[in-house]
Write a protein that holds these residues in place. Sequence first.
Motif, mmCIF file in Angstrom:
data_model
loop_
_atom_site.group_PDB
_atom_site.id
_atom_site.type_symbol
_atom_site.label_atom_id
_atom_site.label_comp_id
_atom_site.label_asym_id
_atom_site.label_seq_id
_atom_site.Cartn_x
_atom_site.Cartn_y
_atom_site.Cartn_z
ATOM 1 N N SER A 3 0.753 -1.273 -0.108
ATOM 2 C CA SER A 3 -0.092 -0.048 0.084
ATOM 3 C C SER A 3 0.792 1.136 0.065
ATOM 4 N N SER A 4 2.093 1.246 0.681
ATOM 5 C CA SER A 4 2.931 2.459 0.605
ATOM 6 C C SER A 4 3.804 2.550 -0.691
ATOM 7 N N ALA A 5 3.976 1.487 -1.157
ATOM 8 C CA ALA A 5 4.782 1.539 -2.407
ATOM 9 C C ALA A 5 3.788 2.155 -3.777
ATOM 10 N N ARG A 6 2.516 1.684 -3.676
ATOM 11 C CA ARG A 6 1.445 2.094 -4.476
ATOM 12 C C ARG A 6 1.236 3.634 -4.248
ATOM 13 N N LEU A 7 1.195 4.156 -2.907
ATOM 14 C CA LEU A 7 0.901 5.435 -2.665
ATOM 15 C C LEU A 7 2.290 6.263 -3.290
ATOM 16 N N LEU A 8 3.600 5.896 -2.922
ATOM 17 C CA LEU A 8 4.627 6.682 -3.334
ATOM 18 C C LEU A 8 4.602 6.529 -5.138
ATOM 19 N N ASP A 9 4.212 5.540 -5.607
ATOM 20 C CA ASP A 9 4.366 5.172 -6.942
ATOM 21 C C ASP A 9 3.446 6.204 -7.593
ATOM 22 N N ALA A 10 2.043 6.519 -6.838
ATOM 23 C CA ALA A 10 1.261 7.407 -7.270
ATOM 24 C C ALA A 10 1.525 8.896 -7.330
ATOM 25 N N MET A 11 2.562 9.196 -6.368
ATOM 26 C CA MET A 11 2.768 10.613 -6.318
ATOM 27 C C MET A 11 3.705 11.146 -7.623
ATOM 28 N N SER A 12 3.646 12.330 -7.793
ATOM 29 C CA SER A 12 4.283 13.014 -8.927
ATOM 30 C C SER A 12 5.683 13.253 -8.509
ATOM 31 N N GLU A 13 6.654 13.282 -9.667
ATOM 32 C CA GLU A 13 7.885 13.580 -9.156
ATOM 33 C C GLU A 13 8.156 15.027 -8.976
#
Length: 69
Positions: A56-66
């Motif tokens: 769930s944390s990995a998905r959250l970080l992946d969804a954040m923009s650079e």
Amino acid sequence: MTKLKVHTPDSAELEGDLASLRGDCARMVPHWAAPERTAARPVSPSLIHGVSVPSSSARLLDAMSEYGD
């Protein structure tokens, strides 16, 4: 139910300025001990192991923009 008493400081206790704060800090300096500065050494990537990230944390970080998008 028990009624708790809460101490709220007078406004005079909360008032102050930067100069008085700096003076308070200067008086406390002799009581503070700073550790000796040591140089940081790089860590070999082979020594870094055992890090796990919940999906769930990995998905959250992946969804954040650079940064800078």
